[in-house]
Structure formats: C-alpha cells, structure tokens
Design a protein around this motif. Structure first.
Motif, mmCIF file in Angstrom:
data_model
loop_
_atom_site.group_PDB
_atom_site.id
_atom_site.type_symbol
_atom_site.label_atom_id
_atom_site.label_comp_id
_atom_site.label_asym_id
_atom_site.label_seq_id
_atom_site.Cartn_x
_atom_site.Cartn_y
_atom_site.Cartn_z
ATOM 1 N N GLN A 66 -3.778 1.253 5.453
ATOM 2 C CA GLN A 66 -3.239 1.094 4.100
ATOM 3 C C GLN A 66 -3.064 2.469 3.461
ATOM 4 N N THR A 77 1.605 -0.110 -2.516
ATOM 5 C CA THR A 77 0.704 -0.080 -1.371
ATOM 6 C C THR A 77 1.441 -0.563 -0.134
ATOM 7 N N SER A 79 1.542 0.108 4.465
ATOM 8 C CA SER A 79 0.633 0.372 5.579
ATOM 9 C C SER A 79 1.423 0.865 6.771
ATOM 10 N N ALA A 107 -3.125 -8.333 5.443
ATOM 11 C CA ALA A 107 -2.340 -7.370 4.676
ATOM 12 C C ALA A 107 -1.647 -8.055 3.502
ATOM 13 N N ILE A 112 -0.338 -5.910 0.238
ATOM 14 C CA ILE A 112 0.322 -4.773 0.876
ATOM 15 C C ILE A 112 1.795 -5.122 1.062
#
Length: 348
Positions: A66, A77, A79, A107, A112
């Motif tokens: 992340q 955010t 990843s 996630a 995310i």
C-alpha cells in the motif's frame, strides 16, 4: 492447501526459504527492509499458501504494498504488486489466483483504489487474462549508450566482431553559463520536499515520491544510491538526479532512479552531471524509465537518451493495473496519465 497472512519477522524465514528454494534468493536483511521496515506501517498485504504436507513451509506467496499516489492533484491510496511466486509442487492448482483474489478482496476492504505492477514474461498471462488487469504496455525504457563495445555486443551478427572494433566512449556535455551550486549526495529532507511538491503538480498519476518515501527506498540493503543536486543562492533545491551503478546484463549499467527539477535547463544539467560521474566510473550504458509525456522528458531528450525497443531489452517486463475504485477507472486505464521512474521498480 491453507493460507496465512504474513505479518511478523518470524514469518520471513519461511519467505526466505521459499525464495531460496526456487532460484530467487533473498537475504533476511532485504526481506526485513521490504516487509517489516516499510515506511508505511499499513503498507503490507502479504499472503502465503501453506501446504499441509510441509512442516513450517510455504508453497506460494503473493504480496502487494500500500502506498500514497497522486491522482489528478489529490492523494489516493493505491498499491503495487511485488512478490509473486509459486513453487513447482504448487503449480497447476490455482494457488496463484487464489492468493491474489484474497489479497485483492482485502485491498478493496481497505479502500485501496488500485494495484499496479510490472509482471515478467512468465506471470503476465495470469495477471492480464485471469486477474482482470488492464494492459498498459510497454514500459517506457530509455537507454543512453556510453561505450560502443557493450552496445555492439548486444546486437545480432555485429556482436561477433564487436571486440575487434574501436571502443568509442562518448557523452554529450550540456553547456551552461555562470556558476551553479552543484551539491553531491545532498540530504533528502524538507528542502527536497519543496521541490517535489512543485514537480508533482505536473503529474496526473504517480507514486508520491516525498522525502519520507525516498529515504526508505534509498535504505534498500546492499545497494549504493547517489545523487547530484542544484541549489540556488539561498540553498533551496532546484533539481536533483538520483542514480546508481550496478553490474547487470553483462556490463556496468547506470540507472537513473529519479530526476526532479523546476526548469528543463536545470534538469538537463543535473542529469548530465550524473551521467559524467557514471561515465568516469566505466559505465557501459545508462537505463531509465520515462514516458515522452512526463514533465522531465525534455532533460532526457537533451542528453541523448533513446527509446529501447522491446525486442532488444535485457528482460521481458509488462506494465498494467487492476482497478478497484471504478470512479478512477478512466484515468487509470490511460497510460498517458501515468508517471513512472526506476523508483517504481523493485529490482534496482
């Protein structure tokens, strides 16, 4: 086959064993840096497949990290997909897809927005055809040849006679007037952050490369990173080039890890200074990742960097993204919105 989240230092011995047993050796120091000492304490989503027939063993691992990303002037955010490995005894059983699906669900639960990465030739099919990744190929490899013997030795037919030809070393010098305050191996601190904040305004999508991230990234074990910066009379950073020199691909290869600046002229100069240092240390060729739409592309062009065709690249890598936040899909699926550098790579 059971799964387990890998979230402590003790688990690293299992991870190390998996990599070492499958021709991809890692040191505990490196794994600790990557998995435990990450600058983002909430940054690790690591899932391992455990084969019940093994005692304290792993048959597969999938890890994403992340990070903070720029997205149209806002911080989101995202990843990055990093380690993916399934041992031979676990292949053909859907373990890779199972691990990835569980990581992606977690996630999404963490809000995310996406996962991006650079699958190699062996894993690209699985990412693009089974995990709903959007293909953003090709990775924007640039190259600057410095020594003719090395480049000619990589070309078909010519490589047979390359050693008999003169070894020409050449580097264009960027001329400038006046005195510049050029500093080598400057600290990456709040002074750098001011430069990054100005530069990042020109980026649509890209990893947040602030001092917090850069200092962690530069602490990667067993690596030697250097930088050259230009500061004004008040000591404020105006440009910086971060680079390294490694024995790879049959030669001494320079890597431009990052190039950030306020003005194209200053960027061209600071990059040229880094290239001069690499040349003086017997570098054969210099590589960079840089799109032609990137805000620093002019500096690479001024220094003579060339696009490296896919068929002559030393390794096969691909570029793609899996979108979780559908509101960002249109911007994420357009490669013209992305900013990349070697700081996005996990191999240098």
């Amino acid at each position: 086959m059971n799964n387990k989240w890998i979230d402590n230092e003790q688990d690293l011995h299992l991870v190390k064993q998996l990599f070492n047993n499958n021709d991809s050796p890692r040191t505990l120091q490196h794994l600790k840096w990557q998995y435990i000492e990450s600058y983002s304490q909430k940054g690790r989503l690591i899932l391992g497949g455990v084969d019940p027939s093994l005692i304290n063993g792993l048959t597969g691992i999938y890890a994403v990290f992340q990070n903070r990303f720029m997205s149209n002037g806002k911080v989101v955010t995202g990843s990055q997909s990093l380690d993916t490995l399934v041992a031979p005894e676990g292949r053909g059983k859907g373990l890779f897809n199972k691990l990835a699906s569980q990581v992606y669900k977690e996630a999404e639960d963490r809000n995310i927005a996406f996962v991006y990465g650079f699958p190699n030739g062996n894993s690209a099919h699985g990412f693009f055809n089974k995990l709903d990744w959007i293909n953003l190929d090709p990775i924007p490899f640039l190259v600057l040849p410095l020594r003719s013997h090395y480049i000619l030795s990589k070309l078909p037919i010519i490589n047979k006679i390359s050693s008999f030809l003169p070894n020409i070393t050449y580097l264009k010098r960027i001329k400038y007037k006046g005195n510049l305050n050029i500093v080598k191996n400057i600290d990456i601190d709040s002074n750098y952050d001011k430069l990054w904040q100005n530069f990042s305004k020109k980026i649509n999508i890209g990893l947040v490369r602030d001092a917090e991230y850069i200092n962690w990234r530069l602490s990667r074990p067993e690596e030697d990173y250097q930088n050259i910066a230009i500061c004004n009379s008040a000591g404020e950073m105006q440009a910086i080039c971060i680079y390294s020199l490694k024995e790879k691909h049959g030669g001494l290869i320079g890597y431009i890890m990052e190039l950030i600046y306020l003005e194209d002229k200053l960027g061209s100069i600071v990059l040229n200074k880094a290239l001069q240092h690499l040349k003086n240390n017997n570098c054969d060729a210099v590589l960079a990742w840089n799109f032609d739409h990137s805000p620093n592309h002019a500096a690479y062009k001024a220094n003579g960097f060339l696009y490296l065709p896919e068929k002559v690249r030393p390794i096969e890598l691909h570029f793609g993204v899996r979108v979780f936040n559908k509101e960002l899909k249109n911007i994420l699926k357009d490669r013209n919105n992305w900013y990349l550098s070697y700081f996005d790579s996990d191999t240098v």
